[in-house]
Motif scaffolding. Sequence first.
Motif, PDB file in Angstrom:
ATOM      1  N   PRO A 156       0.790  -1.233   0.000  1.00 58.05           N
ATOM      2  CA  PRO A 156       0.000   0.000   0.000  1.00 58.05           C
ATOM      3  C   PRO A 156       0.826   1.290   0.000  1.00 58.05           C
ATOM      4  N   PRO A 157       1.889   1.414   0.814  1.00 56.97           N
ATOM      5  CA  PRO A 157       2.658   2.666   0.750  1.00 56.97           C
ATOM      6  C   PRO A 157       3.341   2.876  -0.603  1.00 56.97           C
ATOM      7  N   THR A 158       3.748   1.795  -1.250  1.00 58.51           N
ATOM      8  CA  THR A 158       4.394   1.910  -2.568  1.00 58.51           C
ATOM      9  C   THR A 158       3.402   2.399  -3.606  1.00 58.51           C
ATOM     10  N   LEU A 159       2.199   1.849  -3.573  1.00 60.24           N
ATOM     11  CA  LEU A 159       1.174   2.290  -4.519  1.00 60.24           C
ATOM     12  C   LEU A 159       0.891   3.775  -4.351  1.00 60.24           C
ATOM     13  N   GLN A 160       0.799   4.234  -3.102  1.00 61.71           N
ATOM     14  CA  GLN A 160       0.548   5.657  -2.861  1.00 61.71           C
ATOM     15  C   GLN A 160       1.729   6.509  -3.324  1.00 61.71           C
ATOM     16  N   LEU A 161       2.938   6.017  -3.139  1.00 61.67           N
ATOM     17  CA  LEU A 161       4.113   6.761  -3.584  1.00 61.67           C
ATOM     18  C   LEU A 161       4.118   6.924  -5.101  1.00 61.67           C
ATOM     19  N   LEU A 162       3.651   5.907  -5.818  1.00 58.86           N
ATOM     20  CA  LEU A 162       3.630   5.946  -7.278  1.00 58.86           C
ATOM     21  C   LEU A 162       2.447   6.732  -7.836  1.00 58.86           C
ATOM     22  N   ASP A 163       1.402   6.885  -7.030  1.00 60.18           N
ATOM     23  CA  ASP A 163       0.222   7.650  -7.433  1.00 60.18           C
ATOM     24  C   ASP A 163      -0.451   8.138  -6.159  1.00 60.18           C
ATOM     25  N   ARG A 164      -0.337   9.429  -5.889  1.00 61.80           N
ATOM     26  CA  ARG A 164      -0.828   9.981  -4.625  1.00 61.80           C
ATOM     27  C   ARG A 164      -2.338   9.755  -4.440  1.00 61.80           C
ATOM     28  N   ASN A 165      -3.082   9.591  -5.529  1.00 66.15           N
ATOM     29  CA  ASN A 165      -4.519   9.346  -5.405  1.00 66.15           C
ATOM     30  C   ASN A 165      -4.829   8.000  -4.764  1.00 66.15           C
ATOM     31  N   HIS A 223      -4.564   6.376  -1.982  1.00 68.09           N
ATOM     32  CA  HIS A 223      -4.303   6.550  -0.559  1.00 68.09           C
ATOM     33  C   HIS A 223      -4.217   5.191   0.136  1.00 68.09           C
ATOM     34  N   ARG A 224      -3.029   4.873   0.670  1.00 71.06           N
ATOM     35  CA  ARG A 224      -2.787   3.574   1.316  1.00 71.06           C
ATOM     36  C   ARG A 224      -3.240   2.417   0.432  1.00 71.06           C
ATOM     37  N   ALA A 254      -5.768   2.442  -1.779  1.00 71.37           N
ATOM     38  CA  ALA A 254      -7.174   2.469  -2.207  1.00 71.37           C
ATOM     39  C   ALA A 254      -7.216   2.787  -3.698  1.00 71.37           C
ATOM     40  N   ILE A 255      -7.948   1.976  -4.466  1.00 70.74           N
ATOM     41  CA  ILE A 255      -7.879   2.100  -5.923  1.00 70.74           C
ATOM     42  C   ILE A 255      -9.154   2.653  -6.549  1.00 70.74           C
ATOM     43  N   ASN A 256     -10.187   2.950  -5.738  1.00 69.76           N
ATOM     44  CA  ASN A 256     -11.458   3.388  -6.303  1.00 69.76           C
ATOM     45  C   ASN A 256     -11.871   4.798  -5.899  1.00 69.76           C
ATOM     46  N   GLY A 257     -10.957   5.558  -5.289  1.00 74.36           N
ATOM     47  CA  GLY A 257     -11.281   6.934  -4.954  1.00 74.36           C
ATOM     48  C   GLY A 257     -12.288   7.080  -3.836  1.00 74.36           C
ATOM     49  N   GLY A 258     -12.496   6.036  -3.042  1.00 73.74           N
ATOM     50  CA  GLY A 258     -13.494   6.035  -1.981  1.00 73.74           C
ATOM     51  C   GLY A 258     -14.387   4.821  -2.108  1.00 73.74           C
ATOM     52  N   THR A 259     -15.004   4.434  -1.020  1.00 70.74           N
ATOM     53  CA  THR A 259     -15.806   3.216  -1.014  1.00 70.74           C
ATOM     54  C   THR A 259     -16.910   3.246  -2.065  1.00 70.74           C
ATOM     55  N   ALA A 260     -17.222   2.056  -2.594  1.00 76.44           N
ATOM     56  CA  ALA A 260     -18.326   1.905  -3.541  1.00 76.44           C
ATOM     57  C   ALA A 260     -19.631   1.574  -2.830  1.00 76.44           C
ATOM     58  N   ALA A 261     -19.641   1.562  -1.500  1.00 74.50           N
ATOM     59  CA  ALA A 261     -20.844   1.239  -0.749  1.00 74.50           C
ATOM     60  C   ALA A 261     -21.918   2.301  -0.975  1.00 74.50           C
ATOM     61  N   LEU A 262     -23.181   1.906  -0.751  1.00 78.83           N
ATOM     62  CA  LEU A 262     -24.316   2.783  -1.076  1.00 78.83           C
ATOM     63  C   LEU A 262     -24.260   4.110  -0.337  1.00 78.83           C
ATOM     64  N   HIS A 263     -23.706   4.136   0.871  1.00 79.79           N
ATOM     65  CA  HIS A 263     -23.718   5.374   1.641  1.00 79.79           C
ATOM     66  C   HIS A 263     -22.754   6.416   1.101  1.00 79.79           C
ATOM     67  N   GLN A 264     -21.983   6.069   0.055  1.00 76.17           N
ATOM     68  CA  GLN A 264     -21.081   7.054  -0.555  1.00 76.17           C
ATOM     69  C   GLN A 264     -21.196   7.000  -2.077  1.00 76.17           C
ATOM     70  N   GLN A 265     -22.425   6.856  -2.547  1.00 78.78           N
ATOM     71  CA  GLN A 265     -22.698   6.884  -3.981  1.00 78.78           C
ATOM     72  C   GLN A 265     -23.774   7.934  -4.276  1.00 78.78           C
ATOM     73  N   LEU A 266     -23.957   8.214  -5.566  1.00 76.18           N
ATOM     74  CA  LEU A 266     -24.999   9.125  -6.036  1.00 76.18           C
ATOM     75  C   LEU A 266     -24.903  10.465  -5.302  1.00 76.18           C
ATOM     76  N   VAL A 267     -25.977  10.934  -4.637  1.00 82.08           N
ATOM     77  CA  VAL A 267     -25.946  12.245  -3.983  1.00 82.08           C
ATOM     78  C   VAL A 267     -25.010  12.263  -2.781  1.00 82.08           C
ATOM     79  N   PHE A 268     -24.520  11.111  -2.363  1.00 80.72           N
ATOM     80  CA  PHE A 268     -23.607  11.044  -1.231  1.00 80.72           C
ATOM     81  C   PHE A 268     -22.144  10.997  -1.662  1.00 80.72           C
ATOM     82  N   ARG A 269     -21.870  11.073  -2.965  1.00 84.44           N
ATOM     83  CA  ARG A 269     -20.492  10.969  -3.441  1.00 84.44           C
ATOM     84  C   ARG A 269     -20.024  12.321  -3.955  1.00 84.44           C
ATOM     85  N   PRO A 270     -18.948  12.886  -3.428  1.00 88.72           N
ATOM     86  CA  PRO A 270     -18.082  12.311  -2.382  1.00 88.72           C
ATOM     87  C   PRO A 270     -18.582  12.564  -0.964  1.00 88.72           C
TER      88      PRO A 270
END
Length: 543
Positions: free
Chosen positions: A444-453, A455-456, A458-474
Amino acid sequence: MPDAVVVGAGPNGLVAANLLADAGWSVEVLEEQREPGGAVRHDRGVDPEFVSDLFSSFYPLAAASPVLRGLGLEEFGLRWSHAPHVLAHPLTDGRCPVLDRSVDVTAAGLDTFAAGDGDAWRRLHEVWEQLRPDILDALFTPFPPLRATTRLAVRLRAAGGLRLARTLLLPVRRMGAEEFAGEGGRLLLAGNALHADLAPEAAGSGGFGWLMSMLGQTYGFPVPVGGAGALTDALVRRLRARGGSVRCGQRVDRIVVRDGRAVGVRTADGVHIAARRAVLADVSVPALYGDLVDPEQLPAQLPADLKRFEWDFATFKVDWVLDAPVPWQVEQARLAGTVHLADGVDELTRFAAQIAMGAVPDRPFALFGQMTTADPTRSPRGTESAWAYTHVPQRITSDAGDEGLTGAWDAKEQEMMADRIERQVERFAPGFRALVRARRILAPPTLQLLDRNLHRGAINGGTAALHQQLVFRPVPGTGRPETPVRGLFLAAAGAHPGGGVHGAPGANAARAALRRHRAPGLDRLQRVLAHRDRTGARRPSLP
């Protein structure tokens, strides 16, 4: 002074820049890394004869995306390649469901698990074919997608209405149990749901697993010939052909705001670059609002909402150079580009539960990529360029295994975790480790070093769960690329519709900027539209 500055040369930033350039804007893209691409890059860092994708590899969303198709990247050198099978999910008892671009092949394999499951798959596919145009329209247009949603509601009613909507909102474990008598179809759905951070018991994971499965059924999981970076190269060539520029090694550390409007950026070495019309940020949401924009320029509620922002799972990846193809004990896995490694849905649930408890999984669910199988240019004949990644918690509190991993990810822990993943592969491919000529670990730290987006990791820019989609995203009340700062637009995976290489967040941000300002290209287009309205000619669609 360019009309627009784009911060970040990932796929979303490059798509945004291309669409702005198409409208006649002058565009400058600034990228922190030494090369463009974000999480769409490859190298020969494991072995000079082997191409290894650094991050993403398979692109069903890119193949389905009207945004990327509309750019005509084939004219700029992009070519796609497919493995014989899209995906396989072998089990240790020798059974193996296969996702193939032929519905009949997929269905026939599922019938070996339970008679009638092939027909169940065909029914799910028929629903997909009914809804596909409007689902894709809703996914790849700004939120709220009013026209697409209206059409989709009509089609949903015809396809089963509330009953179908209920099915798509189910946890994937429940959806699989309702749709299939045997384990094969359930595994295809559940494994695909875990391409995001959606556990088998998470609400909406059934719909996501169905979506990814049907994308693979229709479009396959294609790869760019020559390496993931070939997609980036095509985007950059197209942009430069239209007068845009990409400057690498330029880290932006501040969005310059004057009188409530974004007017440019400041780089880490103190250089100010003005933007005449807009700034578009292909950066993570916490980085944009927590680092790049002065807090005084933001609503008081936003910092509080950001404290509730949830990242998706962290990622641990290993690249391999193999002296021969992987010795899968199940023949079907030898022909698949992607192989899912978990011995049943229960093992997937166990894996996700361990992550939820903050534990490093002892039997990590691994997504395994056979890149030479998918694209023979990736390595010499008779060898395989391969990788696998698994997920781990963002914050680790314990190790479900017996090795005491803490999440420090020093050299010792990285080697232990890579060995754990290799042992998981060995369960399904005895003799695998004897074929490894070399490996590279991307913790995880290597991936973040190679691409700051990332984070640790994380490859999807934030959870894909319902509570952070549509009007709740971001964060609640958003869902669109506009930000609280005039002239500043979010063009990253943190915006609707989220992660994956499809270009929609970048396209949505570019369209929002174009609507806000009358560029020369839009003036010409509006005159054409006005003339066609008067003459009754067919109106062209906006990019």
